[in-house]
Design an enzyme around this catalytic site. Structure first.
Site, PDB file in Angstrom:
ATOM      1  N   CYS A  43     -10.838 -20.607   1.368  1.00 36.36           N
ATOM      2  CA  CYS A  43     -10.201 -20.017   2.548  1.00 36.36           C
ATOM      3  C   CYS A  43      -9.879 -21.067   3.597  1.00 36.36           C
ATOM      4  CB  CYS A  43     -11.110 -18.934   3.149  1.00 36.36           C
ATOM      5  SG  CYS A  43     -10.536 -18.351   4.742  1.00 36.36           S
ATOM      6  N   CYS A  48      -6.428 -19.268   3.014  1.00 34.96           N
ATOM      7  CA  CYS A  48      -6.037 -18.472   4.189  1.00 34.96           C
ATOM      8  C   CYS A  48      -5.655 -19.313   5.413  1.00 34.96           C
ATOM      9  CB  CYS A  48      -7.177 -17.555   4.620  1.00 34.96           C
ATOM     10  SG  CYS A  48      -8.170 -16.914   3.286  1.00 34.96           S
ATOM     11  N   LYS A  51      -2.622 -21.875   4.930  1.00 33.44           N
ATOM     12  CA  LYS A  51      -1.449 -21.024   4.679  1.00 33.44           C
ATOM     13  C   LYS A  51      -0.964 -20.369   5.970  1.00 33.44           C
ATOM     14  CE  LYS A  51      -2.126 -17.014   4.371  1.00 33.44           C
ATOM     15  NZ  LYS A  51      -2.727 -16.276   3.278  1.00 33.44           N
ATOM     16  N   TYR A 177       0.208 -11.971  -3.944  1.00 35.49           N
ATOM     17  CA  TYR A 177      -0.020 -12.423  -2.565  1.00 35.49           C
ATOM     18  C   TYR A 177       0.544 -13.833  -2.310  1.00 35.49           C
ATOM     19  CZ  TYR A 177      -3.888  -9.053  -1.544  1.00 35.49           C
ATOM     20  OH  TYR A 177      -4.659  -7.961  -1.305  1.00 35.49           O
ATOM     21  N   GLU A 181       3.873 -15.068  -0.093  1.00 33.96           N
ATOM     22  CA  GLU A 181       3.577 -15.797   1.151  1.00 33.96           C
ATOM     23  C   GLU A 181       4.288 -17.146   1.164  1.00 33.96           C
ATOM     24  OE1 GLU A 181      -0.735 -13.838   2.375  1.00 33.96           O
ATOM     25  OE2 GLU A 181      -0.747 -15.778   1.391  1.00 33.96           O
ATOM     26  N   HIS A 436       3.409   2.495  24.721  1.00 29.45           N
ATOM     27  CA  HIS A 436       4.858   2.384  24.691  1.00 29.45           C
ATOM     28  C   HIS A 436       5.336   1.198  25.517  1.00 29.45           C
ATOM     29  CE1 HIS A 436       8.884   3.913  24.121  1.00 29.45           C
ATOM     30  NE2 HIS A 436       9.109   3.743  25.406  1.00 29.45           N
ATOM     31  N   GLU A 441       3.011   2.433  17.967  1.00 30.14           N
ATOM     32  CA  GLU A 441       2.942   3.835  18.414  1.00 30.14           C
ATOM     33  C   GLU A 441       3.536   4.785  17.369  1.00 30.14           C
ATOM     34  OE1 GLU A 441       5.374   5.004  21.837  1.00 30.14           O
ATOM     35  OE2 GLU A 441       6.619   3.231  21.526  1.00 30.14           O
TER      36      GLU A 441
HETATM   37  P1  NDP Z   1      -2.166 -12.002  -7.730  1.00 30.54           P
HETATM   38  O1  NDP Z   1      -3.133 -11.471  -8.705  1.00 30.54           O
HETATM   39  O2  NDP Z   1      -2.011 -11.372  -6.406  1.00 30.54           O
HETATM   40  O3  NDP Z   1      -0.724 -12.047  -8.403  1.00 30.54           O
HETATM   41  C1  NDP Z   1      -0.504 -12.716  -9.613  1.00 30.54           C
HETATM   42  C2  NDP Z   1       0.965 -12.666  -9.909  1.00 30.54           C
HETATM   43  O4  NDP Z   1       1.232 -13.531 -10.993  1.00 30.54           O
HETATM   44  C3  NDP Z   1       1.457 -11.282 -10.302  1.00 30.54           C
HETATM   45  O5  NDP Z   1       2.717 -11.068  -9.726  1.00 30.54           O
HETATM   46  C4  NDP Z   1       1.541 -11.372 -11.818  1.00 30.54           C
HETATM   47  O6  NDP Z   1       2.582 -10.600 -12.358  1.00 30.54           O
HETATM   48  C5  NDP Z   1       1.924 -12.822 -12.007  1.00 30.54           C
HETATM   49  N1  NDP Z   1       1.498 -13.371 -13.295  1.00 30.54           N
HETATM   50  C6  NDP Z   1       0.270 -13.363 -13.841  1.00 30.54           C
HETATM   51  N2  NDP Z   1       0.273 -14.005 -15.019  1.00 30.54           N
HETATM   52  C7  NDP Z   1       1.532 -14.421 -15.226  1.00 30.54           C
HETATM   53  C8  NDP Z   1       2.177 -15.131 -16.257  1.00 30.54           C
HETATM   54  N3  NDP Z   1       1.506 -15.537 -17.337  1.00 30.54           N
HETATM   55  N4  NDP Z   1       3.495 -15.374 -16.141  1.00 30.54           N
HETATM   56  C9  NDP Z   1       4.179 -14.943 -15.069  1.00 30.54           C
HETATM   57  N5  NDP Z   1       3.639 -14.275 -14.045  1.00 30.54           N
HETATM   58  C10 NDP Z   1       2.320 -14.009 -14.121  1.00 30.54           C
HETATM   59  O7  NDP Z   1      -2.552 -13.544  -7.638  1.00 30.54           O
HETATM   60  P2  NDP Z   1      -2.263 -14.662  -6.547  1.00 30.54           P
HETATM   61  O8  NDP Z   1      -2.316 -15.927  -7.319  1.00 30.54           O
HETATM   62  O9  NDP Z   1      -1.047 -14.376  -5.743  1.00 30.54           O
HETATM   63  O10 NDP Z   1      -3.518 -14.551  -5.597  1.00 30.54           O
HETATM   64  C11 NDP Z   1      -4.838 -14.560  -6.119  1.00 30.54           C
HETATM   65  C12 NDP Z   1      -5.760 -13.717  -5.272  1.00 30.54           C
HETATM   66  O11 NDP Z   1      -6.047 -14.408  -4.091  1.00 30.54           O
HETATM   67  C13 NDP Z   1      -5.154 -12.386  -4.812  1.00 30.54           C
HETATM   68  O12 NDP Z   1      -5.308 -11.365  -5.749  1.00 30.54           O
HETATM   69  C14 NDP Z   1      -5.948 -12.115  -3.570  1.00 30.54           C
HETATM   70  O13 NDP Z   1      -7.141 -11.471  -3.921  1.00 30.54           O
HETATM   71  C15 NDP Z   1      -6.253 -13.502  -3.034  1.00 30.54           C
HETATM   72  N6  NDP Z   1      -5.341 -13.835  -1.916  1.00 30.54           N
HETATM   73  C16 NDP Z   1      -5.373 -13.087  -0.782  1.00 30.54           C
HETATM   74  C17 NDP Z   1      -4.526 -13.379   0.270  1.00 30.54           C
HETATM   75  C18 NDP Z   1      -4.553 -12.540   1.507  1.00 30.54           C
HETATM   76  O14 NDP Z   1      -5.508 -11.788   1.697  1.00 30.54           O
HETATM   77  N7  NDP Z   1      -3.530 -12.622   2.358  1.00 30.54           N
HETATM   78  C19 NDP Z   1      -3.589 -14.496   0.200  1.00 30.54           C
HETATM   79  C20 NDP Z   1      -3.623 -15.189  -1.037  1.00 30.54           C
HETATM   80  C21 NDP Z   1      -4.472 -14.870  -2.048  1.00 30.54           C
HETATM   81  P3  NDP Z   1       2.401  -9.062 -12.770  1.00 30.54           P
HETATM   82  O15 NDP Z   1       2.343  -8.293 -11.497  1.00 30.54           O
HETATM   83  O16 NDP Z   1       3.600  -8.793 -13.571  1.00 30.54           O
HETATM   84  O17 NDP Z   1       1.115  -8.993 -13.536  1.00 30.54           O
END
Ligand code: NDP
Length: 468
Positions: A43, A48, A51, A177, A181, A436, A441
């Site tokens: 983080c 976090c 980012k 996520y 972002e 407001h 709101e």
């Molecule tokens: P996520 O699990 O959110 O998303 C993974 C993405 O990668 C999905 O869109 C998935 O597609 C895609 N994917 C997975 N495998 C493949 C593949 N082999 N080929 C192509 N696409 C693929 O993971 P992130 O890496 O974005 O983030 C990890 C975690 O970190 C999050 O789940 C969250 O818990 C945490 N995080 C939280 C944040 C916040 O609170 N603001 C910010 C950043 C991270 P599909 O949907 O089709 O499976």
């Protein structure tokens, strides 16, 4: 009772490990924590915090552009990526110092090096063995990269946060996520962004209205979102650019390719399975509601348990554990009703159930949706809209989910998360006076229910039958 060097030995000084260790120390426990990298974890060092600093930095472009509508004349702004990186790194150094001081002030001994569990009460760090009544595994997670030819030419979020130069074009693979972002950050900084997703819309798992609304808003900002694309391989050209080939045969070129395809728990090489700790198929430590693993003296919190991978959740799990073990105050974190935000542009924030989940679990619903252009953009002329959605259980009037896409969504939804935890009803929202003029709101003035899809279908069937 055998004598141990420590009451608690924590492996990993990230959000969960530091929170548990400090709370345990404050209750008088003898605590040590080991860390192979800098103190702070994902983080603070690679997630976090850096980012969000980049999100703030990127957002100024929109603010400069919009200011003209409010009478400002701003000379063509220029942007220096290296300056932003240096400022961000300085802030991370400061936070690293703060974390170290906090550990010291709580009486927690910091041991530098990678920890490995030798037996249920012993951890080895840099050749030295330490014994402890309890061991906490809080080693977090790391980016997952799918296997394919040329994957070594891709970067992960770690690399994206420390790029030396700002690329002219970037290809981002994934729609979660991290992908959305970074798409927002790079796009606002003037980089040409192509986002490759496997489905139709971004953010799988979120409410469908949120997903389609954000996908549309991101496209309006010029992000080229290509759906149903599966990457086959990546090549590095002689001039350093990368070319990405999809399974359909399309080729795309960019200076950087970012894979944001999920994260996996850090459990390899920790000696966990050797001492009998059960791991799941993804390698996460299997724990009970009290964060205890299959070995009685070993516990785990945060991303390494792959429950709800969010910093505040890891912190809350860690504190609950310390309260239970060292303060005779048994606590367990309730993993339901946890709010989360995605710092995309515009941002998303949500708490509770999506409409799909709510229908599955609660049956009949009343759904309120509103979409509007925030006042901030009227004079500036920006074509960005906000969307709010409230999902209500029909029988009881209880709110099951709040969802928002739009400026300040994370700041707004935090307060609504408190209301949801308290079991707020639609009637109570209606009896709350708005502030407001704000976007927030809208959450207390929503009146029109969206037609129920089932009732609408039944009505249409009735009309058809009547015609026959
Ligand atoms: P996520 O699990 O959110 O998303 C993974 C993405 O990668 C999905 O869109 C998935 O597609 C895609 N994917 C997975 N495998 C493949 C593949 N082999 N080929 C192509 N696409 C693929 O993971 P992130 O890496 O974005 O983030 C990890 C975690 O970190 C999050 O789940 C969250 O818990 C945490 N995080 C939280 C944040 C916040 O609170 N603001 C910010 C950043 C991270 P599909 O949907 O089709 O499976």
């Amino acid at each position: 009772m055998p004598q141990y060097d420590f009451d608690l030995f924590t492996i990993g000084a990230g959000s969960g490990g530091v929170a548990c260790s400090r709370r345990a120390g404050s209750h008088g426990a003898r605590v040590a924590i080991c860390e192979e990298d800098r103190v702070g974890g994902t983080c603070v060092l690679r997630g976090c915090v850096p980012k969000k600093l980049l999100v703030y930095g990127a957002h100024f472009r929109h603010d400069f552009e919009d200011s003209a509508g409010f009478g400002w004349s701003v000379p063509e702004p220029t942007f220096d990526w290296k300056k932003l990186q240096a400022a961000k790194d300085k802030e991370l150094d400061r936070l690293n110092g703060v974390y170290k001081r906090l550990l010291r002030d709580s009486g927690v001994q910091l041991i530098e090096g990678r920890g490995r569990v030798v037996d249920p009460h012993t951890v080895e760090v840099a050749g030295q063995r330490y014994t402890a009544a309890r061991i906490l595994v809080a080693t977090g997670s790391h980016p997952f990269l799918p296997e394919m030819p040329g994957i070594e030419y891709a970067i992960t979020s770690d690399g994206a946060l420390s790029l030396k130069e700002l690329p002219r074009r970037v290809i981002i693979v994934g729609g979660g996520y991290i992908a959305v972002e970074f798409a927002g950050i790079f796009n606002a900084l003037g980089v040409q962004v192509t986002l490759l997703i496997r489905g139709d819309t971004v953010l799988r798992g979120f409410d469908d209205d949120v997903r389609s609304f954000l996908t549309q808003e991101m496209r309006k900002k010029g992000i080229d979102i290509r759906s149903e694309v599966f990457v086959r391989d990546i090549e590095k050209r002689a001039d350093g650019t990368r070319s990405v080939l999809s399974k359909m045969g399309d080729t795309l070129e960019a200076e950087a390719v970012l894979f944001a395809t999920g994260r996996i728990p850090n459990t390899r090489g920790l000696g966990l399975e050797e001492v009998g700790v059960k791991l799941d198929a993804r390698g996460a430590v299997v724990v009970d509601a009290g964060s205890r693993s299959s070995v009685e003296s070993l516990y785990a919190v945060g991303d390494v348990t792959d429950r709800l991978n969010l910093t505040p959740v890891a912190i809350a799990e860690g504190r609950a554990l310390a309260e239970t073990l060292f303060h005779d105050n048994p606590l367990q974190l309730d993993h339901s009703g946890v709010p989360s935000a995605v710092f995309s542009q515009p941002p998303v924030a949500t708490v509770g159930l999506s409409e799909l989940q709510a229908r599955e679990l609660h049956g009949a619903l009343d759904v309120y949706v509103s979409s509007f252009r925030p006042m901030k953009f009227t004079l500036g002329g920006r074509d960005e809209r906000a969307m709010m959605k409230v999902i209500v259980e029909r029988g009881t009037g209880r709110v099951l989910g709040f969802h928002m896409v739009g400026v300040d969504a994370p700041e707004i939804v935090q307060g609504l998360a408190v209301a949801l935890k308290c079991g707020v009803t639609k009637q109570q929202l209606d009896s709350t006076v708005g502030i407001h003029p704000t976007a927030a709101e809208e959450f207390v003035t929503l009146r029109d229910k969206r037609p129920d899809p089932k009732e609408q279908a039944a009505e249409e069937l009735g009309h058809e039958a009547a015609k026959k």
